[in-house]
Motif scaffolding. Sequence first.
Motif, short mmCIF file in Angstrom:
data_model
loop_
_atom_site.label_atom_id
_atom_site.label_comp_id
_atom_site.label_asym_id
_atom_site.label_seq_id
_atom_site.Cartn_x
_atom_site.Cartn_y
_atom_site.Cartn_z
N UNK A 12 0.83 -1.20 0.00
CA UNK A 12 0.00 0.00 0.00
C UNK A 12 0.87 1.25 0.00
N UNK A 13 1.93 1.24 0.78
CA UNK A 13 2.82 2.40 0.84
C UNK A 13 3.46 2.66 -0.51
N UNK A 14 3.94 1.61 -1.15
CA UNK A 14 4.55 1.79 -2.47
C UNK A 14 3.53 2.28 -3.49
N UNK A 15 2.32 1.77 -3.43
CA UNK A 15 1.27 2.25 -4.34
C UNK A 15 0.97 3.72 -4.08
N UNK A 16 0.82 4.09 -2.83
CA UNK A 16 0.50 5.48 -2.49
C UNK A 16 1.65 6.42 -2.82
#
Length: 184
Positions: A30-34
């Motif tokens: 999720x962090x990488x996507x965001x």
Amino acid sequence: MDNGASSYRRFLEGARNSFTELVTEYWDGLTLYLNSFAENTAEAEELAEETFLKLYTDRPVFSGKSSFKTWLFAVGRNTAYNIIRKRRRINTSSLDDFYDISDKEDIEKNHISAENKKQLHRIMEKLNCDYRQVLYLVYFENFSNTETAEIMRKNERQIRNLIYRAKAALKILLEKEGFEYEEL
């Protein structure tokens, strides 16, 4: 864990430790996507925190119409848009410090691989936001075109077109940078 749905259901029923399972399972992806919204790892982590905080406090209903991961990434996307819209600014920085990968078996090979990843992410930062998102979701998170369409609020045809254009744009940028790749 069936894609996080059971852990979330248990959390809603009062099992607080199941929320920790969700954070552990989905934090990195999720962090990488965001990061495709924030363009800054620290800000992406804040957006991920806000997403999980929203789940913890608001307890939105997961209807089961998609996989839990798809639903979570859509919640993250909406949260990011709301926060960024409020801030009206985006800080940019390199992901160099984020990818510090080493392996005892073959340090040289992994070093080259890590450098290629850093270079790829630096080059991907030059792409427009939709291109970065679609490439990340499809190729790094292995979402299907249908799931990607749901997350990005587009139809599947738009996703196929975005993937095609994003790959073409990335290939041009990679060739300009002299990046050697196997197949794109």
